[in-house]
Enzyme design. Structure first.
Site, PDB file in Angstrom:
ATOM      1  N   LEU A   1       0.766  -1.302   0.080  1.00 27.85           N
ATOM      2  CA  LEU A   1      -0.027   0.069  -0.035  1.00 27.85           C
ATOM      3  C   LEU A   1       0.867   1.217   0.067  1.00 27.85           C
ATOM      4  O   LEU A   1       2.073   0.996   0.437  1.00 27.85           O
ATOM      5  CB  LEU A   1      -0.691   0.185   1.333  1.00 27.85           C
ATOM      6  CG  LEU A   1      -2.081  -1.082   1.249  1.00 27.85           C
ATOM      7  CD1 LEU A   1      -2.525  -0.816   2.783  1.00 27.85           C
ATOM      8  CD2 LEU A   1      -2.813  -0.931   0.290  1.00 27.85           C
ATOM      9  N   ASP A   2       0.276   2.392  -0.535  1.00 29.17           N
ATOM     10  CA  ASP A   2       1.034   3.376  -0.459  1.00 29.17           C
ATOM     11  C   ASP A   2       0.361   4.349   0.651  1.00 29.17           C
ATOM     12  O   ASP A   2      -0.517   4.121   1.131  1.00 29.17           O
ATOM     13  CB  ASP A   2       1.115   4.382  -1.805  1.00 29.17           C
ATOM     14  CG  ASP A   2      -0.141   4.656  -2.629  1.00 29.17           C
ATOM     15  OD1 ASP A   2      -0.148   5.438  -3.286  1.00 29.17           O
ATOM     16  OD2 ASP A   2      -0.971   4.621  -1.627  1.00 29.17           O
ATOM     17  N   SER A   3       1.103   5.701   0.700  1.00 31.27           N
ATOM     18  CA  SER A   3       0.544   6.419   1.925  1.00 31.27           C
ATOM     19  C   SER A   3      -0.759   6.702   2.004  1.00 31.27           C
ATOM     20  O   SER A   3      -1.686   6.810   2.831  1.00 31.27           O
ATOM     21  CB  SER A   3       1.456   7.703   2.278  1.00 31.27           C
ATOM     22  OG  SER A   3       1.427   8.402   0.935  1.00 31.27           O
TER      23      SER A   3
END
Lengths: 128, 106
Positions: free
Chosen positions: B59-61
């Protein structure tokens, strides 16, 4: 920075830009994430109040797209300005100062893309 | 007189404690894992309690923010930024929620 060359001191003026809002990149990152959160929470109300022919997944994708556009930006002042503009857009949209057409503008459905190759530009009438 | 006292007692408001509201660490774990599984960017096979969101689940931020918002909606209270940055695994989230809702964490 001072460097001595042949006994003489050369002083270089170190210029630092005055911060717009955030002092550190951590601060700027928090602002960005909070803006994302605020937009994300507002989306269902936007769809309902403006009666736009959009679904929630479409709007979320468009929101993500607009944030991804500026992923590469690292300058803190630029990030602050982008966040400020995003916040202004959110305020205008949430207070219903905009109209349906302004919300649909984000989706650019009637914009024809500019030609990039030679033949496209030629047909468009652009001189090389 | 005692009957009158009993009637008055039943009208007093009881502030629910975590255990009386039916919250236990297992229930919190179950709810958290359900919310995370419903998140479509996470594949259910790779998901465990100790899997790191960014490193293992990819996942990214912004995805992380969305996930935490789903958990905020599920449990009904806001998670502030300083705490949100540290919640990188489902076990961190469960521990944090247990602390906030005063449930014993083992």
């Amino acid at each position: 920075l001072m460097s001595s060359a042949g006994g003489t001191l050369i002083r270089q003026a170190v210029k630092e830009a005055k911060p717009v809002f955030s002092a550190t990149s951590e601060d700027a990152r928090r602002r960005v994430l909070n803006l994302y959160r605020a937009w994300f929470r507002q989306l269902p109300y936007i769809i309902r109040e403006y009666d736009v022919p959009l679904t929630l997944p479409m709007c979320r994708r468009k929101l993500r797209e607009n944030f991804e556009k500026y992923r590469q930006v690292n300058d803190i002042r630029v990030i602050d300005l982008l966040v400020a503009k995003g916040q202004m857009e959110l305020v205008e949209t949430a207070h219903m100062w905009k109209q349906k057409t302004h919300v649909m503008d984000y989706f650019k459905q009637t914009v024809t893309p500019k030609p990039t190759d030679f033949l496209g530009k030629f047909f468009d009438g652009k001189e090389p | 007189i005692s009957q009158h006292a009993i009637q008055r007692c039943s009208q007093w408001r009881c502030y629910a404690s975590a255990s009386s509201a039916g919250l236990s660490q297992d229930k919190i774990t179950e709810r958290v894992m359900t919310v995370i599984k419903l998140f479509e960017k996470i594949s259910a096979e790779k998901l465990t309690i100790e899997s790191h969101f960014m490193k293992e689940l990819g996942l990214d931020s912004l995805d992380h923010v969305e996930l935490l918002m789903a958990i905020e909606d599920e449990f009904g209270f806001e998670i502030p930024d300083q705490d949100a940055e540290k919640l990188n695994k489902p076990s961190d989230i469960i521990k944090y929620l247990c602390e906030k809702m005063e449930v014993d964490y083992k």
